[in-house]
Write a protein that holds these residues in place. Structure first.
Motif, PDB file in Angstrom:
ATOM      1  N   ALA A  17      14.438  39.132  14.409  1.00 34.93           N
ATOM      2  CA  ALA A  17      14.048  37.750  14.717  1.00 34.93           C
ATOM      3  C   ALA A  17      14.725  37.288  16.006  1.00 34.93           C
ATOM      4  N   GLU A  18      14.147  36.286  16.642  1.00 32.79           N
ATOM      5  CA  GLU A  18      14.822  35.666  17.783  1.00 32.79           C
ATOM      6  C   GLU A  18      16.215  35.228  17.355  1.00 32.79           C
ATOM      7  N   LEU A  19      17.181  35.362  18.250  1.00 28.94           N
ATOM      8  CA  LEU A  19      18.565  35.089  17.878  1.00 28.94           C
ATOM      9  C   LEU A  19      18.743  33.685  17.323  1.00 28.94           C
ATOM     10  N   ALA A  20      18.150  32.686  17.970  1.00 31.08           N
ATOM     11  CA  ALA A  20      18.309  31.306  17.501  1.00 31.08           C
ATOM     12  C   ALA A  20      17.761  31.156  16.079  1.00 31.08           C
ATOM     13  N   THR A  21      16.635  31.815  15.806  1.00 27.74           N
ATOM     14  CA  THR A  21      16.050  31.767  14.466  1.00 27.74           C
ATOM     15  C   THR A  21      16.968  32.452  13.460  1.00 27.74           C
ATOM     16  N   VAL A  23      20.212  32.878  13.646  1.00 29.24           N
ATOM     17  CA  VAL A  23      21.410  32.066  13.437  1.00 29.24           C
ATOM     18  C   VAL A  23      21.111  30.883  12.519  1.00 29.24           C
ATOM     19  N   ASP A  24      20.023  30.174  12.802  1.00 21.52           N
ATOM     20  CA  ASP A  24      19.655  29.020  11.978  1.00 21.52           C
ATOM     21  C   ASP A  24      19.414  29.435  10.523  1.00 21.52           C
ATOM     22  N   THR A  25      18.737  30.572  10.339  1.00 20.39           N
ATOM     23  CA  THR A  25      18.448  31.049   8.987  1.00 20.39           C
ATOM     24  C   THR A  25      19.727  31.438   8.256  1.00 20.39           C
ATOM     25  N   THR A  26      20.646  32.085   8.958  1.00 19.26           N
ATOM     26  CA  THR A  26      21.913  32.470   8.343  1.00 19.26           C
ATOM     27  C   THR A  26      22.706  31.240   7.915  1.00 19.26           C
ATOM     28  N   LYS A  27      22.740  30.224   8.767  1.00 20.97           N
ATOM     29  CA  LYS A  27      23.420  28.980   8.400  1.00 20.97           C
ATOM     30  C   LYS A  27      22.748  28.315   7.200  1.00 20.97           C
ATOM     31  N   GLU A  28      21.421  28.387   7.153  1.00 19.30           N
ATOM     32  CA  GLU A  28      20.691  27.806   6.025  1.00 19.30           C
ATOM     33  C   GLU A  28      21.015  28.560   4.727  1.00 19.30           C
ATOM     34  N   LEU A  29      21.107  29.877   4.819  1.00 23.96           N
ATOM     35  CA  LEU A  29      21.466  30.668   3.643  1.00 23.96           C
ATOM     36  C   LEU A  29      22.862  30.313   3.146  1.00 23.96           C
ATOM     37  N   GLU A  30      23.798  30.160   4.073  1.00 29.17           N
ATOM     38  CA  GLU A  30      25.159  29.796   3.681  1.00 29.17           C
ATOM     39  C   GLU A  30      25.178  28.425   3.008  1.00 29.17           C
ATOM     40  N   ASN A  46      22.151  48.161  14.113  1.00 26.25           N
ATOM     41  CA  ASN A  46      22.066  46.704  14.139  1.00 26.25           C
ATOM     42  C   ASN A  46      23.439  46.057  14.308  1.00 26.25           C
ATOM     43  N   LEU A  47      24.381  46.794  14.872  1.00 29.14           N
ATOM     44  CA  LEU A  47      25.735  46.266  15.041  1.00 29.14           C
ATOM     45  C   LEU A  47      25.768  45.047  15.948  1.00 29.14           C
ATOM     46  N   GLU A  48      24.931  45.035  16.982  1.00 33.49           N
ATOM     47  CA  GLU A  48      24.926  43.889  17.890  1.00 33.49           C
ATOM     48  C   GLU A  48      24.448  42.633  17.172  1.00 33.49           C
ATOM     49  N   ARG A  49      23.434  42.761  16.321  1.00 31.71           N
ATOM     50  CA  ARG A  49      22.954  41.595  15.571  1.00 31.71           C
ATOM     51  C   ARG A  49      24.018  41.119  14.588  1.00 31.71           C
ATOM     52  N   VAL A  50      24.708  42.039  13.937  1.00 37.70           N
ATOM     53  CA  VAL A  50      25.808  41.655  13.057  1.00 37.70           C
ATOM     54  C   VAL A  50      26.842  40.849  13.829  1.00 37.70           C
ATOM     55  N   ALA A  51      27.235  41.343  14.996  1.00 29.52           N
ATOM     56  CA  ALA A  51      28.243  40.654  15.800  1.00 29.52           C
ATOM     57  C   ALA A  51      27.763  39.273  16.221  1.00 29.52           C
ATOM     58  N   GLN A  52      26.505  39.166  16.593  1.00 27.80           N
ATOM     59  CA  GLN A  52      25.962  37.869  17.001  1.00 27.80           C
ATOM     60  C   GLN A  52      26.039  36.854  15.872  1.00 27.80           C
ATOM     61  N   LEU A  53      25.706  37.280  14.666  1.00 27.88           N
ATOM     62  CA  LEU A  53      25.686  36.349  13.537  1.00 27.88           C
ATOM     63  C   LEU A  53      27.093  36.006  13.061  1.00 27.88           C
ATOM     64  N   VAL A  54      28.003  36.959  13.117  1.00 34.15           N
ATOM     65  CA  VAL A  54      29.388  36.639  12.774  1.00 34.15           C
ATOM     66  C   VAL A  54      29.933  35.585  13.736  1.00 34.15           C
ATOM     67  N   ARG A  55      29.700  35.773  15.031  1.00 36.38           N
ATOM     68  CA  ARG A  55      30.251  34.862  16.033  1.00 36.38           C
ATOM     69  C   ARG A  55      29.601  33.487  16.000  1.00 36.38           C
ATOM     70  N   ALA A  56      28.357  33.404  15.519  1.00 38.94           N
ATOM     71  CA  ALA A  56      27.633  32.137  15.542  1.00 38.94           C
ATOM     72  C   ALA A  56      27.794  31.339  14.252  1.00 38.94           C
ATOM     73  N   THR A  57      28.461  31.918  13.251  1.00 39.24           N
ATOM     74  CA  THR A  57      28.647  31.229  11.979  1.00 39.24           C
ATOM     75  C   THR A  57      30.141  31.176  11.659  1.00 39.24           C
TER      76      THR A  57
END
Length: 272
Positions: A17-21, A23-30, A46-57
């Motif tokens: 998914a687009e990064l902004a989407t 991130v928003d979805t991960t925050k919604e899940l939390e 998918n390590l880069e996506r993991v890192a992006q979501l950790v840093r954005a939440t």
């Protein structure tokens, strides 16, 4: 390792998914009450996506579920873990599996040897292994914090818990189909499971759980009903609780097939 919590989410879609989407979805899940987000590697990195979501939440655990050791080197995983652990301690759960060559057990052993012997090291407490059969469950007990199996019955959870022992983590990935018509639900489940139903090591696992060769080959209703939670919210929660009652520490629900409006009611009902 972050506390996994009783209710986790699995999403294949958030890998691409687009990064902004994402991130928003991960925050919604939390916010809805999911403690861990598992990102299946689907055979890739998918390590880069993991890192992006950790840093954005700020709180939810992000796990690879599962990162294929055939696709990503131990050194790459260790470096990614070290960088995230330095700035966001306890947030990245390293889920490993996907050794499908001629000697999968030996391959996984060698991979873990590299993690244990080459700095930066990933501690045993921060890694979980994909494990279905007895040998892999033993390996998960000895060399990881626990196991993260997919496509197992609640009854088999008892076997896995006994193999791992009480001190190890046992989150379980469960497919959920929010459909009350039996024929429609089972057909949607067959589509969701797709090629997993054709893989030899899963067929071996299904036979270990008591399903016949004919049931596996035809994706029979008894097989589907044993592996998938379907129905309305109440029926789904009752089925998922069977996994927890059998010894799972967490049920990780594939939210790609669950409407957003059901995320919070599902998480709330499981925790109540």
């Amino acid at each position: 390792m972050t506390e996994l919590g009783m209710v986790g989410a699995v999403s294949v879609d958030l890998n691409t998914a687009e990064l902004a989407t994402a991130v928003d979805t991960t925050k919604e899940l939390e916010a809805a009450g999911f403690s861990t987000l598992w990102l299946p590697g689907s055979g890739g990195d998918n390590l880069e996506r993991v890192a992006q979501l950790v840093r954005a939440t700020s709180g939810i655990g992000i796990a690879t579920g599962i990162l294929s050791v055939d696709a990503v080197s131990a050194n790459e995983v260790a470096q990614a873990y070290a960088e995230l652990e330095r700035d966001h301690p306890g947030r990245f759960v390293v889920g490993l599996g996907g050794a499908h060559g001629p000697r999968p057990f030996a391959t996984m052993h060698a991979y873990l040897d590299t993690l244990d012997s080459t700095p930066p090291r990933i501690p045993l407490s921060a890694r979980i292994l994909s494990a279905l059969g007895p040998r892999m469950l033993d390996l998960a007990r000895e060399r990881a914090a626990g196991a993260f199996p997919y496509l197992i019955t609640p009854e088999y959870v008892t076997t896995a818990r006994e193999a791992l022992g009480p001190g190890k983590k046992l989150p379980v990935w469960v497919e959920v189909i929010p459909e009350t018509d039996p024929d429609t639900a089972r057909e949607r489940a067959r589509e969701a499971l797709g090629f997993f139903l054709t893989l030899p090591h899963y067929a071996t696992s299904f036979r270990r759980m008591g399903f016949t060769t004919d049931e596996i080959g035809s994706a029979a209703p008894r097989l589907i009903d044993g592996l998938v939670a379907w129905g309305d919210l109440g029926a789904t929660v009752r089925r998922l609780r069977e996994y927890l009652d059998a010894g799972a520490d967490q049920v990780a629900v594939n939210i790609d097939r669950v409407p957003r409006e059901l995320w919070r009611p599902l998480a709330d009902a499981l925790r109540s």
